[in-house]
Scaffold this active site. Structure first.
Site, PDB file in Angstrom:
ATOM      1  NE  ARG A 236      -4.373  -1.327   0.236  1.00 46.65           N
ATOM      2  CZ  ARG A 236      -4.373  -2.529  -0.481  1.00 46.65           C
ATOM      3  NH1 ARG A 236      -3.362  -2.569  -1.565  1.00 46.65           N
ATOM      4  NH2 ARG A 236      -5.506  -3.147  -0.836  1.00 46.65           N
ATOM      5  CG  ASP A 260       1.105  -2.869  -8.491  1.00 51.54           C
ATOM      6  OD1 ASP A 260       0.840  -2.271  -9.591  1.00 51.54           O
ATOM      7  OD2 ASP A 260       0.232  -3.470  -8.067  1.00 51.54           O
ATOM      8  CD  GLU A 265      -3.089   2.846  -5.441  1.00 44.41           C
ATOM      9  OE1 GLU A 265      -4.189   2.303  -5.892  1.00 44.41           O
ATOM     10  OE2 GLU A 265      -2.408   2.185  -4.721  1.00 44.41           O
ATOM     11  CG  HIS A 283      -3.485  -1.178  -6.996  1.00 44.73           C
ATOM     12  ND1 HIS A 283      -3.810  -0.236  -5.641  1.00 44.73           N
ATOM     13  CD2 HIS A 283      -3.474  -2.376  -6.429  1.00 44.73           C
ATOM     14  CE1 HIS A 283      -3.985  -1.444  -4.831  1.00 44.73           C
ATOM     15  NE2 HIS A 283      -3.727  -2.581  -5.332  1.00 44.73           N
ATOM     16  CB  SER A 286      -5.247  -8.759  -7.314  1.00 44.23           C
ATOM     17  OG  SER A 286      -6.203  -7.755  -7.669  1.00 44.23           O
TER      18      SER A 286
HETATM   19  C1  DGY Z   1      -5.618  -6.130  -2.219  1.00 42.78           C
HETATM   20  O1  DGY Z   1      -6.394  -6.775  -2.589  1.00 42.78           O
HETATM   21  O2  DGY Z   1      -5.279  -5.513  -1.415  1.00 42.78           O
HETATM   22  C2  DGY Z   1      -4.971  -5.690  -3.659  1.00 42.78           C
HETATM   23  O3  DGY Z   1      -3.973  -4.690  -3.458  1.00 42.78           O
HETATM   24  C3  DGY Z   1      -5.605  -5.437  -4.652  1.00 42.78           C
HETATM   25  O4  DGY Z   1      -5.189  -5.385  -6.064  1.00 42.78           O
END
Ligand code: DGY
Length: 317
Positions: A236, A260, A265, A283, A286
């Site tokens: 983060r 990332d 953001e 970002h 995921s």
């Molecule tokens: C999360 O799930 O915290 C991830 O950063 C999402 O991409």
């Protein structure tokens, strides 16, 4: 049938699953709801399937209708939600661990490779066709034999360690507690953050954002790194003091960064966007079809478990 507000557009199969289980308010245009609009739309709903882009702070949570009993966050991180405020209102908060470990670790490794091997400059040169091969063109840092310091050795940190080890990196880590031998798998534990920093040729930030970790990587911390270290962050943005990191890049104390995630953001500190040694992504942790599908399914299952049993194994407050 329970009524659910879904704050962001999901993949089709996940929206179909939601429609089969709940009376759902979908966000088909993927509008970014303001806090007021989110409160308005949640009227008459029993739960909210939220995303990391929703700021569910104390003020917002205090204005949610009484009927809201769960905030099922579509992310493993839950720094966007004030857990205490939710607890006060007796609202459960859940997250989506495990299903995104592999995808996020892949991006964690990409950040390390991209920053160490000067990928940002390389891509720019290749696209502009203005490069000339030479023995010293864009010489970067080789990972083999390099020390990787992992800050936060949870599931994602452990997976990054596993891949990095196969690339010949030597793994060090700092965590709230030392892992057992199996999980540690030869990684060297540092009880103190300063000790980890002092051996981190490459730092990989993998810990959750919390009151304790906000701006943990600040000017003092950066000074503890070896000269010319590389700093990467797949966790983060709030964990890093941007001004301090950009200053360290400018002074060449830090050789390159791989990022990332960012404070505020999607707006990045312009110091990153103009820096040639910044390998930056929007970002993407995921962002694979398999993972986003699994995350949304888990967010839905968390709600169902909660409505059926009053509890949930992925409850975080
Ligand atoms: C999360 O799930 O915290 C991830 O950063 C999402 O991409």
């Amino acid at each position: 049938m329970k009524k659910i507000l879904v704050t962001r557009k999901l993949l089709r199969s996940n929206e179909d699953k939601l429609k089969s289980l709940y009376d759902v308010k979908l966000n088909l245009n993927d509008e970014l709801y303001s806090q007021d609009k989110l409160i308005e739309l949640s009227k008459g709903c029993d739960g909210i399937l939220s995303a990391l882009t929703d700021k569910l702070d104390d003020q917002t949570i205090s204005k949610l209708p009484e009927s809201i009993k769960i905030l099922s966050n579509f992310a493993v991180g839950f720094g966007n939600i004030d857990l205490e405020a939710a607890k006060k209102r007796n609202i459960a908060v859940t997250n989506t661990p495990e299903v995104l470990t592999d995808a996020t670790a892949e991006i964690g490794i990409l950040l390390i490779l991209g920053a160490c091997r000067r990928a940002a400059e390389g891509i720019e040169g290749a696209k502009a066709s203005n490069w000339k091969w030479s023995a010293d063109y864009l010489i970067g840092k080789q990972l083999t034999g390099t020390r990787l310091g992992i800050l936060g050795m949870g599931r994602i940190g452990q997976k990054i360690a596993k891949i990095a080890r196969s690339l010949g990196m030597i793994i060090h880590y700092h965590n709230r507690s030392k892992l057992n031998d199996e999980k540690e798998n030869g990684a060297i534990y540092h009880e103190k953050l300063d000790s980890l920093l002092s051996v981190s040729d490459v730092l990989s930030v993998c810990c959750p954002a919390s009151k304790e970790t906000i701006n943990l990587i600040n000017k003092e911390a950066l000074e503890k790194l070896p000269q010319g270290a590389v700093v990467t962050n797949v966790a983060r943005g709030d964990i890093v003091d941007d001004e301090a990191l950009i200053d360290a890049l400018d002074r060449r104390k830090v050789y390159a960064v791989g990022l990332d995630v960012y404070k505020g953001e999607p707006n990045l500190n312009p110091g990153y966007t103009k820096h040639k040694s910044a390998f930056i992504l929007p970002h993407l942790g995921s962002a694979t079809k398999e993972t986003r599908t699994a995350m949304a399914n888990l967010a839905i299952d968390n709600m169902t478990e909660f409505f059926e049993t009053g509890g949930c194994k992925n409850k975080v407050n």
